[in-house]
Motif scaffolding. Structure first.
Motif, PDB file in Angstrom:
ATOM      1  N   ARG A   1       0.851  -1.199   0.000  1.00 41.83           N
ATOM      2  CA  ARG A   1       0.000   0.000   0.000  1.00 41.83           C
ATOM      3  C   ARG A   1       0.879   1.239   0.000  1.00 41.83           C
ATOM      4  O   ARG A   1       1.858   1.317   0.720  1.00 41.83           O
TER       5      ARG A   1
ATOM      6  N   THR B   1       2.123   4.553   1.120  1.00 41.88           N
ATOM      7  CA  THR B   1       1.988   5.274   2.388  1.00 41.88           C
ATOM      8  C   THR B   1       2.451   6.724   2.282  1.00 41.88           C
ATOM      9  O   THR B   1       1.888   7.597   2.932  1.00 41.88           O
TER      10      THR B   1
ATOM     11  N   PRO C   1      -6.125   8.669   1.495  1.00 38.09           N
ATOM     12  CA  PRO C   1      -6.753   7.346   1.565  1.00 38.09           C
ATOM     13  C   PRO C   1      -7.392   6.995   0.228  1.00 38.09           C
ATOM     14  O   PRO C   1      -7.885   7.862  -0.481  1.00 38.09           O
ATOM     15  N   ARG C   2      -7.356   5.748  -0.082  1.00 42.76           N
ATOM     16  CA  ARG C   2      -7.918   5.267  -1.342  1.00 42.76           C
ATOM     17  C   ARG C   2      -9.420   5.089  -1.175  1.00 42.76           C
ATOM     18  O   ARG C   2      -9.886   4.423  -0.254  1.00 42.76           O
TER      19      ARG C   2
END
Length: 150
Positions: A116, A118, A142-143
């Motif tokens: 992910r 960051t 954030p996704r």
């Protein structure tokens, strides 16, 4: 045709397909083996951010001589794992071909942990005309996940 013949035929076709795809030419240019120029610096991030040992840093260098556009040629890339728990700053260095040393080089940074993203560049690209560059990074937004409702 019985089950074993079908399975053998299917596995043979898959094997031939893999062999052919493995022989295809790569779109990546060959590795440069001439003289290089090294750009060094620190990734500067929030002082409270805790970084894990498995964090992987990806840095890509682009030729930004013609300005920061979507079609900048890639002139170098590197990646490394932190291998230590800690905080910012993080030292980095990237080598680019000296014969193609552009008057202006843009560096894009992406830090990943467990696959992910960051942290990324604070700006779209950080640019330099020299050999040293400290790059500010920020937490990746954030996704947003979307659901397909039928």
């Amino acid at each position: 045709m019985n089950v074993y013949n079908r399975r053998t035929l299917l596995l043979s076709l898959i094997g031939i397909g893999l062999a052919i795809s493995g022989c295809a030419t790569s779109k990546e240019p060959p590795t440069y083996s001439g003289p290089t120029k090294t750009i060094r610096g620190y990734l500067q991030g929030p002082p409270y951010a805790r970084l894990g040992a498995s964090t992987v840093v990806f840095i890509t260098a682009y030729d930004a001589t013609g300005g920061v556009t979507g079609s900048m040629p890639k002139i170098g890339a590197t990646s490394f794992t932190l291998n230590r728990n800690g905080y910012f700053p993080i030292a980095y260095e990237i080598e680019i071909p000296a014969s193609h040393a552009a008057p202006r080089v843009s560096l894009a940074v992406e830090m990943r942990q467990y696959g992910r993203v960051t942290f990324t560049n604070d700006r779209q690209y950080s640019q330099t005309t020299g050999r040293n560059l400290d790059i500010p990074v920020r937490e990746a937004p954030p996704r947003v996940r979307t659901r397909n409702y039928l």
